[in-house]
Motif scaffolding. Structure first.
Motif, PDB file in Angstrom:
ATOM      1  N   VAL A 122      78.983  51.861  29.946  1.00  0.00           N
ATOM      2  CA  VAL A 122      78.489  53.219  30.222  1.00  0.00           C
ATOM      3  C   VAL A 122      77.578  53.691  29.089  1.00  0.00           C
ATOM      4  O   VAL A 122      76.493  54.254  29.329  1.00  0.00           O
ATOM      5  CB  VAL A 122      79.671  54.187  30.420  1.00  0.00           C
ATOM      6  CG1 VAL A 122      79.176  55.631  30.457  1.00  0.00           C
ATOM      7  CG2 VAL A 122      80.404  53.864  31.708  1.00  0.00           C
ATOM      8  N   ARG A 123      78.011  53.464  27.857  1.00  0.00           N
ATOM      9  CA  ARG A 123      77.208  53.925  26.723  1.00  0.00           C
ATOM     10  C   ARG A 123      75.866  53.202  26.662  1.00  0.00           C
ATOM     11  O   ARG A 123      74.829  53.816  26.405  1.00  0.00           O
ATOM     12  CB  ARG A 123      77.975  53.713  25.413  1.00  0.00           C
ATOM     13  CG  ARG A 123      79.175  54.641  25.273  1.00  0.00           C
ATOM     14  CD  ARG A 123      79.918  54.399  23.965  1.00  0.00           C
ATOM     15  NE  ARG A 123      81.095  55.240  23.889  1.00  0.00           N
ATOM     16  CZ  ARG A 123      81.094  56.511  23.487  1.00  0.00           C
ATOM     17  NH1 ARG A 123      79.950  57.073  23.133  1.00  0.00           N
ATOM     18  NH2 ARG A 123      82.214  57.197  23.447  1.00  0.00           N
ATOM     19  N   ILE A 124      75.886  51.898  26.906  1.00  0.00           N
ATOM     20  CA  ILE A 124      74.630  51.141  26.899  1.00  0.00           C
ATOM     21  C   ILE A 124      73.708  51.649  28.003  1.00  0.00           C
ATOM     22  O   ILE A 124      72.499  51.848  27.800  1.00  0.00           O
ATOM     23  CB  ILE A 124      74.905  49.633  27.065  1.00  0.00           C
ATOM     24  CG1 ILE A 124      75.604  49.091  25.821  1.00  0.00           C
ATOM     25  CG2 ILE A 124      73.607  48.867  27.320  1.00  0.00           C
ATOM     26  CD1 ILE A 124      76.094  47.672  25.972  1.00  0.00           C
ATOM     27  N   GLY A 125      74.281  51.897  29.186  1.00  0.00           N
ATOM     28  CA  GLY A 125      73.474  52.424  30.281  1.00  0.00           C
ATOM     29  C   GLY A 125      72.910  53.790  29.981  1.00  0.00           C
ATOM     30  O   GLY A 125      71.741  54.081  30.293  1.00  0.00           O
ATOM     31  N   CYS A 126      73.708  54.644  29.338  1.00  0.00           N
ATOM     32  CA  CYS A 126      73.229  55.989  29.001  1.00  0.00           C
ATOM     33  C   CYS A 126      72.127  55.942  27.944  1.00  0.00           C
ATOM     34  O   CYS A 126      71.137  56.674  28.027  1.00  0.00           O
ATOM     35  CB  CYS A 126      74.396  56.845  28.518  1.00  0.00           C
ATOM     36  SG  CYS A 126      75.503  57.386  29.819  1.00  0.00           S
ATOM     37  N   VAL A 127      72.307  55.073  26.940  1.00  0.00           N
ATOM     38  CA  VAL A 127      71.265  54.935  25.919  1.00  0.00           C
ATOM     39  C   VAL A 127      69.968  54.429  26.541  1.00  0.00           C
ATOM     40  O   VAL A 127      68.874  54.950  26.274  1.00  0.00           O
ATOM     41  CB  VAL A 127      71.729  53.997  24.793  1.00  0.00           C
ATOM     42  CG1 VAL A 127      70.552  53.627  23.882  1.00  0.00           C
ATOM     43  CG2 VAL A 127      72.826  54.651  23.975  1.00  0.00           C
ATOM     44  N   ALA A 128      70.074  53.399  27.387  1.00  0.00           N
ATOM     45  CA  ALA A 128      68.879  52.837  28.019  1.00  0.00           C
ATOM     46  C   ALA A 128      68.210  53.865  28.926  1.00  0.00           C
ATOM     47  O   ALA A 128      66.973  54.014  28.917  1.00  0.00           O
ATOM     48  CB  ALA A 128      69.252  51.587  28.819  1.00  0.00           C
ATOM     49  N   ALA A 129      69.001  54.598  29.710  1.00  0.00           N
ATOM     50  CA  ALA A 129      68.427  55.621  30.589  1.00  0.00           C
ATOM     51  C   ALA A 129      67.800  56.745  29.777  1.00  0.00           C
ATOM     52  O   ALA A 129      66.707  57.228  30.093  1.00  0.00           O
ATOM     53  CB  ALA A 129      69.514  56.177  31.514  1.00  0.00           C
ATOM     54  N   GLY A 130      68.477  57.160  28.705  1.00  0.00           N
ATOM     55  CA  GLY A 130      67.929  58.207  27.856  1.00  0.00           C
ATOM     56  C   GLY A 130      66.637  57.779  27.179  1.00  0.00           C
ATOM     57  O   GLY A 130      65.681  58.552  27.093  1.00  0.00           O
ATOM     58  N   ALA A 131      66.618  56.528  26.694  1.00  0.00           N
ATOM     59  CA  ALA A 131      65.410  56.027  26.040  1.00  0.00           C
ATOM     60  C   ALA A 131      64.244  55.977  27.021  1.00  0.00           C
ATOM     61  O   ALA A 131      63.097  56.331  26.671  1.00  0.00           O
ATOM     62  CB  ALA A 131      65.663  54.647  25.449  1.00  0.00           C
ATOM     63  N   THR A 132      64.514  55.556  28.246  1.00  0.00           N
ATOM     64  CA  THR A 132      63.454  55.521  29.263  1.00  0.00           C
ATOM     65  C   THR A 132      62.963  56.930  29.562  1.00  0.00           C
ATOM     66  O   THR A 132      61.754  57.175  29.654  1.00  0.00           O
ATOM     67  CB  THR A 132      63.978  54.867  30.550  1.00  0.00           C
ATOM     68  OG1 THR A 132      64.507  53.574  30.240  1.00  0.00           O
ATOM     69  CG2 THR A 132      62.862  54.703  31.565  1.00  0.00           C
ATOM     70  N   ALA A 133      63.911  57.861  29.705  1.00  0.00           N
ATOM     71  CA  ALA A 133      63.521  59.247  29.985  1.00  0.00           C
ATOM     72  C   ALA A 133      62.709  59.829  28.840  1.00  0.00           C
ATOM     73  O   ALA A 133      61.684  60.487  29.062  1.00  0.00           O
ATOM     74  CB  ALA A 133      64.769  60.094  30.230  1.00  0.00           C
ATOM     75  N   GLY A 134      63.144  59.605  27.595  1.00  0.00           N
ATOM     76  CA  GLY A 134      62.410  60.117  26.453  1.00  0.00           C
ATOM     77  C   GLY A 134      61.028  59.517  26.330  1.00  0.00           C
ATOM     78  O   GLY A 134      60.047  60.215  26.032  1.00  0.00           O
ATOM     79  N   PHE A 135      60.941  58.205  26.576  1.00  0.00           N
ATOM     80  CA  PHE A 135      59.656  57.524  26.503  1.00  0.00           C
ATOM     81  C   PHE A 135      58.683  58.090  27.537  1.00  0.00           C
ATOM     82  O   PHE A 135      57.518  58.396  27.228  1.00  0.00           O
ATOM     83  CB  PHE A 135      59.868  56.024  26.732  1.00  0.00           C
ATOM     84  CG  PHE A 135      58.656  55.179  26.473  1.00  0.00           C
ATOM     85  CD1 PHE A 135      58.399  54.679  25.209  1.00  0.00           C
ATOM     86  CD2 PHE A 135      57.768  54.875  27.495  1.00  0.00           C
ATOM     87  CE1 PHE A 135      57.278  53.895  24.974  1.00  0.00           C
ATOM     88  CE2 PHE A 135      56.652  54.089  27.266  1.00  0.00           C
ATOM     89  CZ  PHE A 135      56.410  53.598  25.999  1.00  0.00           C
ATOM     90  N   LEU A 136      59.166  58.262  28.764  1.00  0.00           N
ATOM     91  CA  LEU A 136      58.301  58.766  29.826  1.00  0.00           C
ATOM     92  C   LEU A 136      57.925  60.224  29.590  1.00  0.00           C
ATOM     93  O   LEU A 136      56.775  60.633  29.821  1.00  0.00           O
ATOM     94  CB  LEU A 136      58.990  58.611  31.183  1.00  0.00           C
ATOM     95  CG  LEU A 136      59.239  57.173  31.643  1.00  0.00           C
ATOM     96  CD1 LEU A 136      60.036  57.171  32.935  1.00  0.00           C
ATOM     97  CD2 LEU A 136      57.918  56.439  31.819  1.00  0.00           C
ATOM     98  N   TYR A 137      58.884  61.028  29.154  1.00  0.00           N
ATOM     99  CA  TYR A 137      58.599  62.440  28.902  1.00  0.00           C
ATOM    100  C   TYR A 137      57.536  62.583  27.810  1.00  0.00           C
ATOM    101  O   TYR A 137      56.573  63.348  27.951  1.00  0.00           O
ATOM    102  CB  TYR A 137      59.880  63.159  28.486  1.00  0.00           C
ATOM    103  CG  TYR A 137      59.658  64.618  28.135  1.00  0.00           C
ATOM    104  CD1 TYR A 137      59.532  65.579  29.132  1.00  0.00           C
ATOM    105  CD2 TYR A 137      59.564  65.016  26.805  1.00  0.00           C
ATOM    106  CE1 TYR A 137      59.318  66.910  28.818  1.00  0.00           C
ATOM    107  CE2 TYR A 137      59.353  66.347  26.476  1.00  0.00           C
ATOM    108  CZ  TYR A 137      59.237  67.289  27.491  1.00  0.00           C
ATOM    109  OH  TYR A 137      59.012  68.613  27.165  1.00  0.00           O
ATOM    110  N   ALA A 138      57.698  61.834  26.715  1.00  0.00           N
ATOM    111  CA  ALA A 138      56.730  61.906  25.627  1.00  0.00           C
ATOM    112  C   ALA A 138      55.365  61.382  26.070  1.00  0.00           C
ATOM    113  O   ALA A 138      54.320  61.899  25.649  1.00  0.00           O
ATOM    114  CB  ALA A 138      57.234  61.119  24.419  1.00  0.00           C
ATOM    115  N   ALA A 139      55.349  60.352  26.930  1.00  0.00           N
ATOM    116  CA  ALA A 139      54.080  59.806  27.415  1.00  0.00           C
ATOM    117  C   ALA A 139      53.328  60.831  28.263  1.00  0.00           C
ATOM    118  O   ALA A 139      52.107  60.995  28.129  1.00  0.00           O
ATOM    119  CB  ALA A 139      54.343  58.534  28.223  1.00  0.00           C
ATOM    120  N   ILE A 140      54.055  61.528  29.142  1.00  0.00           N
ATOM    121  CA  ILE A 140      53.411  62.539  29.983  1.00  0.00           C
ATOM    122  C   ILE A 140      52.872  63.678  29.122  1.00  0.00           C
ATOM    123  O   ILE A 140      51.745  64.157  29.316  1.00  0.00           O
ATOM    124  CB  ILE A 140      54.408  63.055  31.038  1.00  0.00           C
ATOM    125  CG1 ILE A 140      54.753  61.940  32.024  1.00  0.00           C
ATOM    126  CG2 ILE A 140      53.837  64.259  31.782  1.00  0.00           C
ATOM    127  CD1 ILE A 140      55.900  62.279  32.958  1.00  0.00           C
TER     128      ILE A 140
END
Length: 816
Positions: A62-80
């Motif tokens: 769960v923690r690995i999935g949350c970190v990966a999902a959060g990192a993807t969300a942060g990366f995309l948000y910052a890119a936009i």
């Protein structure tokens, strides 16, 4: 959720180190991947609950999935966010063109008396020039002088105030800063602050104030901040620490003199001059405590709303007002969001842990400003709070107990030690007297000076402000004494990234609970920070670094055990020059503790402007120049009991198998007052076993002819500096032919007013197949003569974040 937020922060940071923004298909793929990861994490969490024996394994998934999902969300948000910010740009074709705009003065205008200018941010509302495209926010300067000469006799500075609406004719350029190793990234700072073009106001009869007030809420706040600033400066009437009181009251630090900043940085108390967590928390606590005390004495009020909730709400609102007054900087934002989360938790009956509150504050900061991770203040602010939580969670505080002074001392020790890896990485120095300085300054500033300054805002009796100033002046006396101690500051080279990571592990071990037997291993983990030294030239080799200082010159030449600085770059204004802003930080980061020699080629300010500040901060063995005895640099050198040597042809020295020869000027030229300073510039030839370089200062055609007559056999070189930045009065065909370099390096300022390098001069080099590098296009240029062909590296080609300006240029012949 905390795990997701940490992943989000990681993703935001990863985006900021990318050389290019992801394309739209990649972003959609990221959205799909994030959704899948969240779904998998949720399913794993449900299954894990059904099987207690496997709960730890499911928890890890769960923690690995949350970190990966959060990192993807942060990366995309910052890119936009980055894509939208970069789209708001000034087209290249509108650089240097007169454009009429109307808009609002944003923030507090800053008066610079050294160049008789007012600098301010400008929010564009309307563009009056047909077809012109202008970014929404500009950084402008309004001058009353040109090249040091008043445009009109006794012309006053323009009166600009926050929130005013103006119509102006401006001339703009795209964001472009000096690009140097370990240097300040102006382009990143401008991107974070939404300043998408810089420029100046042109003389035009159409320049006029359209309205005294824009009507926007933020402009009213800025107008209030400006009025408070002016009231403080009038009340203190030129007293030395008036700028400090302004910084503590409204967050404007531009009135603090440079020599004071040097003292505060060396004693480790500069963080107190920004309205940070300490000040905001204290203000909110006092205000909330007063509300709680008065609220609970009213039966009607407590019946309507519990006193604790009222205190939390009004305390958070008071903190919001103070943070607005402070300019909404990251340290103050972090504290505001933490207080808001804590107040919200109290209201809904779910007060979170300190870690939860900090995580939500981190999330809020990055949502508002995804570029905050580029600022040193972000890492120091969140790092300090995280350290306090780390040592307070059953570690140092629990093991120490005792008096509150002992607890405060342990907290200061933890911050001092814990931030060492960050301080060495960001600034290459750590104040060793910081614990003592902060033990004095935090109570004086946080508990006396700031409350008095805020009290003065409510009760505007100048005696309150004068008392605050006097108390701070007494504290400065102690800081000055601490600064005179022999080992007040530890300065060193910039550690490698892996060394910083190892250092973080080391400080966490050192600050771990006392019962942990491996704590002393933290010292071993700290060793890479100190012991891994930067690379140096081998004996017989020489490395040159032509720094990007704008319109000017500064070259560092290093041999195995010695370092020479050839010129010191320009002076920018009363507070800043290339010496203290570019050269000194570069030398410190490279591990160059002292200069063996300094050659200031001539008196022009674009070559000598950084010398005085550099001589105050970096030990220098000997100084040579062509300047007269009444020059301020020569006088300062004599006042320090050191000698100054006039440079002349025939001087030479050898360092570590590398020979240095002065080829110009001739000794008898000093007797001729008609010779221009440019034609008396010190020309130095560097000869190593692996290649040669010719450093040419600002010599012009007359000096080139003289060199051809007297030193022709010495001129041939692999690398040369383009004389006088590429002026049409230099680089004669005969001189270029005699030197016959493979590489030529010009050092003009970006879009400089002289047009350097001139097109016809550029063409002369290209006709001979010479590779021409330019500091305005390439940034700092490093040339290594250490075996084989010269190794050339341009900093803008090495350091290429997505926001880096890449000026368009014509094709050049490749290196053979």
């Amino acid at each position: 959720m905390r795990t997701f937020i940490l992943g989000f922060a990681l993703g935001v940071w990863l985006l900021q180190v990318q050389p290019a923004l992801p394309e739209a298909p990649l972003r959609w793929a990221g959205v799909l991947a994030m959704s899948l990861m969240l779904a998998v994490a949720a399913a794993v969490r449900r299954n894990g609950r059904a099987s207690a024996t496997r709960s730890r394994l499911w928890d890890a998934f769960v923690r690995i999935g949350c970190v990966a999902a959060g990192a993807t969300a942060g990366f995309l948000y910052a890119a936009i966010a980055a894509e939208r910010r970069l789209a708001d740009e000034l087209p290249v074709r509108w650089e240097g063109q007169d454009i009429r705009v109307a808009g609002i003065v944003r923030g507090l205008p800053a008066v610079n008396q050294s160049d008789r200018s007012v600098r301010f941010a400008f929010d564009v509302e309307r563009v009056g020039t047909p077809a012109a495209i202008v970014p929404s926010r500009l950084s402008l300067a309004w001058y009353t002088t040109w090249r040091g000469t008043p445009l009109k006799d006794d012309e006053p500075l323009p009166e600009l105030h926050a929130g005013e609406r103006w119509q102006l004719t401006v001339r703009l350029r795209r964001p472009h800063g000096n690009a140097n190793p370990h240097g300040f990234d102006l382009e990143a700072w401008m991107l974070e602050n939404g300043l998408r073009a810089t420029g100046y106001v042109r003389r035009d009869e159409g320049n006029r104030r359209l309205a005294a007030h824009s009507g926007r809420f933020i402009d009213r706040v800025d107008a209030l901040r400006e009025s408070i600033r002016e009231r403080i400066l009038r009340a203190l009437d030129g007293r030395p620490y008036a700028g400090v009181l302004v910084a503590l009251a409204v967050g404007d630090q531009r009135s603090v003199p440079q020599d004071q900043w040097l003292l505060y940085n060396r004693t480790g108390v500069s963080h107190l001059l920004s309205i940070s967590g300490l000040h905001v928390t204290l203000f909110a606590t006092v205000f909330g405590g007063a509300v709680y005390w008065s609220w609970r004495r009213s039966h009607r009020l407590t019946t309507w709303l519990p006193a604790r909730k009222a205190a939390a709400l009004l305390g958070a609102l008071a903190a919001f007002g103070y943070v607005l007054l402070a300019g909404f900087e990251v340290p103050a934002q972090r504290t505001l969001y933490m207080l808001a989360v804590a107040a919200l938790g109290l209201w809904i009956g779910r007060p979170g842990t300190a870690r939860t509150v900090l995580a939500w504050a981190l999330f809020a900061v990055l949502l508002v400003d995804p570029w905050a991770v580029l600022a040193a203040g972000f890492w120091l602010s969140f790092g300090a709070v995280a350290l306090l939580m780390y040592v307070g969670a059953g570690r140092l505080a629990a093991n120490g107990g005792g008096h509150w002074l002992a607890a405060a001392g342990r907290a200061q020790w933890a911050i001092t030690v814990g931030l060492i890896p960050l301080m060495l990485s960001l600034f290459q120095q750590v104040s060793l007297v910081a614990p003592l300085a902060n033990a004095l300054a935090i109570p004086v500033v946080g508990m006396v000076v700031v409350p008095l300054a805020l009290a003065w805002l409510v009760v505007p009796w100048d005696g309150i402000l004068l008392g605050a100033h006097q108390l701070f002046a007494l504290a400065v006396i102690a800081l000055e004494w601490l600064n005179t101690l022999p080992a007040a500051v530890w300065s060193q080279h910039a550690p490698p990234a892996w060394g910083v990571a190892a250092g973080v592990v080391g400080v966490l071990l050192l600050l771990a609970p006392r019962g942990l037997h491996v704590r002393l291993l933290g010292l071993a983990w700290l060793l890479p920070l100190l012991a891994v030294l930067p690379a140096r030239p081998e004996p017989g080799a020489v490395w040159l670094e032509v720094l990007d200082v704008g319109q000017g010159l500064a070259v560092v030449a290093r041999t195995r055990e010695h370092a020479l600085l050839y010129d010191t770059g320009p002076r920018y204004n009363d507070l800043a020059d290339a010496g203290n802003r570019i050269i000194a930080p570069y030398l410190r980061a490279r591990g160059i503790r002292a200069l063996d020699a300094l050659v200031v080629t001539h008196a022009d300010s674009d070559h000598s402007g950084g010398a005085l500040s550099l001589l105050q901060t970096v030990p220098v063995g000997w100084v040579a120049s062509s300047m007269s005895d009444d020059n301020a640099i020569v006088i300062a050198r004599g006042g320090a009991g050191e000698t100054h040597t006039p440079c002349h042809a025939g001087q030479h020295w050898d360092w570590d198998g590398v020979r240095f020869d002065v080829l110009h000027p001739r000794r008898d030229s000093y007797a001729n007052p008609r010779i221009r300073t440019n034609d008396r510039g010190c020309v130095v030839k560097i000869t190593s076993a692996h290649g040669t370089a010719l450093l040419t200062a600002d010599i012009e055609a007359r000096s080139e002819a003289e060199l051809l007559m007297h030193q022709k056999d010495m001129l041939a070189s692999d690398v040369m500096l383009v004389p006088h930045h590429g002026s049409r009065t230099s680089s004669t065909p005969a001189f270029i032919a005699a030197v016959n370099p493979r590489i030529a390096i010009a050092t003009p300022g970006y879009r400089n007013r002289f047009g350097h390098p001139r097109p016809e001069i550029v063409e002369r080099y290209r006709e001979r197949g010479i590779r021409l590098l330019r500091s305005d296009y390439d940034g700092a240029v490093e040339v290594r003569f250490d075996g084989g062909e010269p190794k050339v590296r341009a900093w803008r080609a090495v350091d290429q974040p997505y926001w880096r300006d890449r000026p368009v240029r014509e094709e050049q012949p490749p290196l053979e």
